[in-house]
Design a protein around this motif. Sequence first.
Motif, short mmCIF file in Angstrom:
data_model
loop_
_atom_site.label_atom_id
_atom_site.label_comp_id
_atom_site.label_asym_id
_atom_site.label_seq_id
_atom_site.Cartn_x
_atom_site.Cartn_y
_atom_site.Cartn_z
N PRO A 25 -4.20 1.07 -2.15
CA PRO A 25 -4.64 2.29 -1.47
C PRO A 25 -3.44 3.06 -0.94
CG PRO A 25 -5.23 0.36 -0.17
CD PRO A 25 -4.67 -0.14 -1.46
N LYS A 27 -3.36 4.97 1.72
CA LYS A 27 -3.29 4.94 3.18
C LYS A 27 -4.36 4.02 3.73
CE LYS A 27 -3.91 7.96 7.08
NZ LYS A 27 -5.31 8.08 7.30
N VAL A 28 -3.99 3.23 4.76
CA VAL A 28 -4.94 2.36 5.45
C VAL A 28 -4.70 2.46 6.96
CG1 VAL A 28 -5.18 0.73 3.55
CG2 VAL A 28 -3.44 0.34 5.26
N GLU A 32 -6.73 -2.98 9.63
CA GLU A 32 -7.84 -2.83 8.69
C GLU A 32 -7.55 -3.70 7.46
OE1 GLU A 32 -10.09 0.77 6.34
OE2 GLU A 32 -7.92 0.89 6.56
N PHE A 34 -7.73 -4.38 3.57
CA PHE A 34 -7.80 -3.53 2.38
C PHE A 34 -7.49 -4.36 1.15
CE2 PHE A 34 -3.46 -3.41 3.84
CZ PHE A 34 -2.69 -3.43 2.70
N LYS A 86 -4.10 -7.41 5.24
CA LYS A 86 -4.30 -6.78 6.53
C LYS A 86 -2.93 -6.39 7.08
CE LYS A 86 -6.66 -7.57 10.92
NZ LYS A 86 -7.45 -8.52 11.70
N VAL A 116 0.48 2.95 6.38
CA VAL A 116 -0.40 2.44 7.44
C VAL A 116 -0.28 3.40 8.61
CG1 VAL A 116 -0.95 0.49 8.93
CG2 VAL A 116 0.00 0.07 6.65
#
Length: 168
Positions: A25, A27-28, A32, A34, A86, A116
Motif C-alpha cells: 500500500p 500509505k498506511v 494499523e 496492512f 504493522k 506511514v
Amino acid sequence: MRIALVLALIVCTIGVSSALTLKVPAKVLPNEEFDITIYVNSTVSGVVLKIPEGFKVVNCSQPYRIYGNELAIAVINANECSCKLKAAKEGVFVIEGKWIDMLKNRSCEIKQQVVVAKTNVTPKIEVTPTPTPTLTETPKILKTPKTPGFGVTLAVVSILIALWRCLR
C-alpha cells in the motif's frame, strides 16, 4: 493420494516461467495492520525481505521465519504470498529484499516504499518511482552437463511408475 503424487510429479518436471510482482500500500496509518502481497509465477521460490525498523510481522500466508529484521518466506506451489505487517511510527520506509526462483536459478531485487502517516494528506516527500524488478541469472556453483530431454523422460518414467503402482 496416488493421483496427487502423480500430479505433483508432473508439476515438478514442467518448466515454468518466472515473474514477480510486489504489492505494497502507498500509505498506511501508524499502528494499523496492512497487507503486502508477493505474486510469483514459479513452482519453488524464496523471498527474503528486510523489514524496516519499527515494523512488526503479524503473519504470512506461506511458511516464514524471522531473523532479526529479515523475513524469509518459502513460496512453494502457490502463485502468491500475503504478509500482514504493522508499522509503529510515521515516516517513509522502504521494504526491500531479494526473490529467488529455485528451479530456474533466477533472482531479482525487490524494493517498494510505504508511507506511514496519521493524516489523510500524503506528506510532500520526493519519492523516486521504483522500477519494475528485472530478472538476472545467478551464476551456478556446480557445473553439471545437461541431458537433452531429461526432464520429459523423468516425467514419463515417474508417471509410468506411479500408474503401475496404482494398477497393481
